[in-house]
Scaffold this motif. Sequence first.
Motif, PDB file in Angstrom:
ATOM      1  N   SER A 185       0.831  -1.207   0.000  1.00 12.53           N
ATOM      2  CA  SER A 185       0.000   0.000   0.000  1.00 12.53           C
ATOM      3  C   SER A 185       0.862   1.254   0.000  1.00 12.53           C
ATOM      4  O   SER A 185       0.499   2.271  -0.586  1.00 12.53           O
ATOM      5  CB  SER A 185      -0.926   0.013   1.223  1.00 12.53           C
ATOM      6  OG  SER A 185      -1.841  -1.052   1.177  1.00 12.53           O
ATOM      7  N   ALA A 186       2.017   1.169   0.677  1.00 16.04           N
ATOM      8  CA  ALA A 186       2.887   2.338   0.804  1.00 16.04           C
ATOM      9  C   ALA A 186       4.180   2.138   0.030  1.00 16.04           C
ATOM     10  O   ALA A 186       4.755   1.049   0.015  1.00 16.04           O
ATOM     11  CB  ALA A 186       3.205   2.603   2.271  1.00 16.04           C
ATOM     12  N   GLY A 187       4.638   3.221  -0.590  1.00 15.39           N
ATOM     13  CA  GLY A 187       5.967   3.281  -1.162  1.00 15.39           C
ATOM     14  C   GLY A 187       6.833   4.204  -0.331  1.00 15.39           C
ATOM     15  O   GLY A 187       6.454   4.609   0.781  1.00 15.39           O
ATOM     16  N   ALA A 188       7.968   4.552  -0.856  1.00 15.58           N
ATOM     17  CA  ALA A 188       8.914   5.366  -0.089  1.00 15.58           C
ATOM     18  C   ALA A 188       8.319   6.708   0.331  1.00 15.58           C
ATOM     19  O   ALA A 188       8.600   7.207   1.421  1.00 15.58           O
ATOM     20  CB  ALA A 188      10.182   5.589  -0.906  1.00 15.58           C
ATOM     21  N   TYR A 189       7.473   7.295  -0.514  1.00 16.99           N
ATOM     22  CA  TYR A 189       6.907   8.598  -0.186  1.00 16.99           C
ATOM     23  C   TYR A 189       5.876   8.518   0.937  1.00 16.99           C
ATOM     24  O   TYR A 189       5.624   9.516   1.613  1.00 16.99           O
ATOM     25  CB  TYR A 189       6.220   9.224  -1.405  1.00 16.99           C
ATOM     26  CG  TYR A 189       7.102   9.531  -2.580  1.00 16.99           C
ATOM     27  CD1 TYR A 189       8.484   9.671  -2.455  1.00 16.99           C
ATOM     28  CD2 TYR A 189       6.541   9.703  -3.843  1.00 16.99           C
ATOM     29  CE1 TYR A 189       9.280   9.954  -3.552  1.00 16.99           C
ATOM     30  CE2 TYR A 189       7.332   9.998  -4.950  1.00 16.99           C
ATOM     31  CZ  TYR A 189       8.698  10.113  -4.797  1.00 16.99           C
ATOM     32  OH  TYR A 189       9.484  10.397  -5.894  1.00 16.99           O
TER      33      TYR A 189
ATOM     34  N   ALA B 265       7.312   4.587  -5.448  1.00 18.73           N
ATOM     35  CA  ALA B 265       7.337   5.434  -4.256  1.00 18.73           C
ATOM     36  C   ALA B 265       5.972   5.998  -3.893  1.00 18.73           C
ATOM     37  O   ALA B 265       5.733   6.356  -2.735  1.00 18.73           O
ATOM     38  CB  ALA B 265       8.331   6.580  -4.463  1.00 18.73           C
ATOM     39  N   ILE B 266       5.041   6.064  -4.846  1.00 14.51           N
ATOM     40  CA  ILE B 266       3.725   6.622  -4.535  1.00 14.51           C
ATOM     41  C   ILE B 266       2.787   5.586  -3.938  1.00 14.51           C
ATOM     42  O   ILE B 266       1.731   5.934  -3.407  1.00 14.51           O
ATOM     43  CB  ILE B 266       3.074   7.271  -5.770  1.00 14.51           C
ATOM     44  CG1 ILE B 266       2.793   6.232  -6.854  1.00 14.51           C
ATOM     45  CG2 ILE B 266       3.933   8.406  -6.290  1.00 14.51           C
ATOM     46  CD1 ILE B 266       2.013   6.784  -8.044  1.00 14.51           C
ATOM     47  N   GLY B 267       3.133   4.318  -4.011  1.00 10.51           N
ATOM     48  CA  GLY B 267       2.270   3.289  -3.451  1.00 10.51           C
ATOM     49  C   GLY B 267       0.927   3.216  -4.152  1.00 10.51           C
ATOM     50  O   GLY B 267       0.784   3.605  -5.320  1.00 10.51           O
ATOM     51  N   LEU B 268      -0.071   2.727  -3.412  1.00  5.95           N
ATOM     52  CA  LEU B 268      -1.387   2.464  -4.011  1.00  5.95           C
ATOM     53  C   LEU B 268      -2.378   3.575  -3.689  1.00  5.95           C
ATOM     54  O   LEU B 268      -3.484   3.331  -3.204  1.00  5.95           O
ATOM     55  CB  LEU B 268      -1.926   1.116  -3.525  1.00  5.95           C
ATOM     56  CG  LEU B 268      -1.028  -0.088  -3.826  1.00  5.95           C
ATOM     57  CD1 LEU B 268      -1.719  -1.370  -3.383  1.00  5.95           C
ATOM     58  CD2 LEU B 268      -0.666  -0.153  -5.301  1.00  5.95           C
TER      59      LEU B 268
END
Length: 432
Positions: A94-98, A122-125
């Motif tokens: 669900s989560a990326g680096a950002y 990095a933006i995830g879902l």
Amino acid sequence: MSYDLLLTGGDVIDAGGGHTERADVAVRGGRVAAVGSGLPRAHAREVVDVSGKLVVPGLIDLHTHVHPGATYWGVAPDPIAWYTGVTTWVDAGSAGAYTLDALRAAAEGFRVRVPALLNISAIGLTGPTGESRDLRNCDVDLAIATIAANRDLVFGVKVRMDHHNVGEHGLEPLRRAVEVAQAVGVPVMVHIGVAPPTVDALLPLLRPGDILTHCASGIADGVVGRGGVEPALREAYEAGVLFDLGHGSGGFAFDVLEAQLEAGLVPHTVSSDLHARCLYGPVFDLPTTMAKLLAVGLPLNDVVAAATVRPARALDLPGGAGTLAVGAPADLAVFAVEDGSFEVVDSHQQRRTARQRLVNEATYVAGRLLPPGLPPEPRPWVPLTDAQRSAVRRRAGSVRNLLTAPLVGADELTEQFPRPARTPDDERRSWT
């Protein structure tokens, strides 16, 4: 020896701890203190008789999405965990680096455990699809640094490899995910779906211990063909790639799973891919997904192992997770095992009949019973049938009726603060 909690007389299935027997389970300080028959009750602060019930380690759902309020897919885990026995919810990208900091903040407010897989994007879902269409989001160095700074939270890398998410970039997001995973020593979980890329094209990039989720997908190209299981799939399985069910809205087909079982490719883990669009069906929860494996003939002990110790080992979760080993966290689930004829359905309306199902009766995290909670209303973007919407309204009405009626009648109450008895002298003084 004193215990905080003692569950007595249950039928224990604990593949990781080596227990498949009728036994008591003792808890002290939030951890398993002992498992065995005839544990002393005299010094237990709380004794719960679970005779005739199934006692297992708290279920570990290897593929979920639990970042509500910040993603398209997220659901709140606590209002589901207490009635399903799922104590560890692996958030699968669900989560990326950002956005990982926001996931951490959310997870710290949950009663359940939430290890995470970092999305290679990095933006995830944050949206329904497309997170890897801009390769600038798939920043290898940033992902490596993010995992290195969050090793207590992140246990793998997630990448969605279908045309909706990678666009014209083909295998490149997967190559980057593998590079990140290799650098930090964690597995990659790969979502498969609508081609391109095809499954046989991406499998050679996977390493032993990497995870193929939606392994019995009915929409992915390269899983099962006219001649049965595709050779590349068998080769990956034999090479040590882990197969995860990952049900979801569109990731599971009974006929595909049955073809794989006939070929000897039994899923290593069973996960729900529970998210905002499948919570109301066809998934509902992990125990319902487990019933679907029972429906195709897998033994109960194996299905329990696929939802406890095997996902824990797949991610190398710490501290005896997924077991009832002495010293492990006292995450426990108590189920009634119901026999009967229970219709279950996959993502494509194919139906099978399960002869058993698990109905949760209690869920403990670190030895504490999870309290009841009410699930929120469906998010406005969740597609529901008229029947599903009516069912949601009926459920809300039933809960309202349950809570607005007095809990017990007058005869079932007691006088908590008795009035003092009045004497004749008291009566005379009241008139003077």
